[in-house]
Design an enzyme around this catalytic site. Structure first.
Site, PDB file in Angstrom:
ATOM      1  CE  LYS A   1       1.156 -17.852  -1.871  1.00 55.08           C
ATOM      2  NZ  LYS A   1       0.410 -19.107  -1.730  1.00 55.08           N
TER       3      LYS A   1
ATOM      4  CE1 TYR B   1      -3.005  -3.018   0.169  1.00 52.47           C
ATOM      5  CE2 TYR B   1      -3.884  -2.187   2.232  1.00 52.47           C
ATOM      6  CZ  TYR B   1      -3.906  -3.109   1.203  1.00 52.47           C
ATOM      7  OH  TYR B   1      -4.852  -4.108   1.213  1.00 52.47           O
TER       8      TYR B   1
ATOM      9  CG  ASP C   1     -12.879  -6.671   5.422  1.00 53.05           C
ATOM     10  OD1 ASP C   1     -12.450  -5.922   6.312  1.00 53.05           O
ATOM     11  OD2 ASP C   1     -13.574  -6.275   4.460  1.00 53.05           O
TER      12      ASP C   1
ATOM     13  CG  ASP D   1      -7.053  -4.176   3.994  1.00 50.88           C
ATOM     14  OD1 ASP D   1      -8.047  -4.082   4.721  1.00 50.88           O
ATOM     15  OD2 ASP D   1      -6.909  -3.510   2.945  1.00 50.88           O
TER      16      ASP D   1
ATOM     17  CG  ASP E   1      -2.137 -19.940   0.240  1.00 50.44           C
ATOM     18  OD1 ASP E   1      -1.382 -19.809   1.218  1.00 50.44           O
ATOM     19  OD2 ASP E   1      -1.777 -20.493  -0.818  1.00 50.44           O
TER      20      ASP E   1
END
Ligand code: NAD
Length: 358
Positions: A191, A141, A251, A247, A223
């Site tokens: 990852k 970001y 959620d 992020d 994942d």
């Protein structure tokens, strides 16, 4: 006297923030604390008023305060602006950077009375109590962004993802210290099978783990973590991860609690912490008094705990929310048969009354 900068922002931000202020005022009344609130513009509202989503005066108001209470920003009206003026990129990211807020804490705790509100099975979510710690000022970001034309007449877009050892160590140490105050388990999410920054992330965590032998460390690919969060969320205590993974995972984690309207957050690391719900400005329900203010009220509780060291007062707010849920009051996002439907203001009033009574 505790100085709080109040940034309602856009959409439901202007509806939920006053309800959190009510809760703080009730705490002030009950415990004899004085909170002074200074309101400032941010996001689309600030752009409309003064042409920038993060005016210098807003930043100054935040710096001069002991903590910041933020609603939410953004909405369709401002989506077509040049990138640097869009509320999220032009206000949220620089606010985090300017205030040095490298750690974002998102506790995910299920209120027993909300078990039915979750889309997941009771046996999967009963007893969930986890904390996601997301790195907030690095990664994709904040990386350099660019576009260039390609020979075939199309375009190529690039976002740079980088992390330094310093940035990783800082957030991971914070996560270890948090795990020490909880159930002594830390799961680092990356990852590392594909991404170089994740390989550095994992190496750094592995080194630091030696300093925290009392905390059980594990590593998980992002994942797999997204799958484990809904398969068996009770395996987690503290999760630490980089900015974008955090992020997305938070959620997903919000659904363990029944609604994203229940998930608070604290962003800390610098002099002044920012407390805000994990959700956005919800343009689809804005202006209808349908928004659930509890994530913002619970964020105010985090402010008391992390910025003002008021553990007891924070717990009183959390218990008040718990009581209102137990009493069967629900905003539309959590509504189920046999419960009492209330709007945003009524929910805020119920929490306030419960704080004063409790
Ligand atoms: P969102 O979180 O605003 O909404 C997602 C869904 O959840 C919507 O259906 C919404 O009605 C519901 N919802 C969210 N908060 C709720 C609440 N308190 N009570 C009841 N329902 C609630 O995400 P989105 O729709 O992807 O984004 C809308 C805008 O918010 C966009 O402009 C986005 O960029 C912005 N955004 C801002 C922040 C922030 O301010 N920190 C975070 C995420 C998104």
């Amino acid at each position: 006297m505790y100085k709080i900068a109040v940034l309602p922002g856009d959409g439901i931000g202007v509806e939920i923030v006053p309800e959190a202020i009510k809760a703080l005022q009730a705490i002030g009344e009950k415990f004899g604390h004085e909170f002074q609130f200074t309101e400032a513009l941010i996001g689309g509202a600030a752009y409309d008023a003064v042409g920038h989503p993060l005016p210098e005066s807003t930043l100054a108001a935040c710096r001069e305060s002991d903590a910041v209470l933020l609603g939410a920003i953004g909405g369709p009206k401002w989506e077509e602006l040049p990138v640097h003026l869009r509320p999220e990129v032009g206000a949220l990211l620089p606010l985090r950077k300017e205030l040095g807020l490298y750690a974002n804490l998102r506790p995910c705790m299920l209120f027993p009375s909300l078990i039915q509100a979750s889309t997941l099975k009771e046996e999967v979510i009963a007893g969930v109590d986890l904390m996601v710690i997301r790195e907030l000022t690095g990664g994709l970001y904040f990386g350099e962004k660019s576009r260039e034309a390609t020979a075939d007449g199309g375009q190529k877009a690039t976002d740079i993802l980088s992390y330094s050892t310093y940035e990783i160590e800082r957030i991971v140490r914070f996560a270890y210290e948090t795990a020490r105050k909880r159930r002594h388990k830390l799961c680092s999410v990356d990852k590392a099978n594909v991404i170089e920054t994740s390989r550095l992330w994992r190496e750094t965590v592995t080194e630091l783990a030696k300093e925290y032998p009392d905390v059980e460390t594990s590593h998980m690919y992002v994942d797999n973590c997204s799958m484990q969060l809904i398969r068996n969320p009770k395996q987690f205590d503290v999760i630490v991860t980089e900015n974008m993974f955090g992020d997305i995972l938070t959620d997903e984690a919000s659904m363990l609690t029944g609604s994203i309207g229940m998930l608070p957050s604290a962003s800390i690391g610098g002099q002044v912490g920012v407390y805000e719900p994990s959700h956005g400005s919800a343009p689809d329900i804005a202006g209808q008094s349908k928004a659930n203010p509890l994530a913002t009220i619970l964020s105010a509780a985090m402010m008391l705990r992390y910025s003002f060291n008021m553990e007891k007062e924070a717990t009183v707010i959390e218990q008040a929310v718990h009581q209102v849920m137990e009493d069967g009051y629900r905003t539309p996002d959590l509504m189920e048969a046999g419960k009492n439907l209330v709007n945003t203001i009524q929910m805020g009033d119920l929490v306030k009354q419960s704080i004063l009574k409790g």
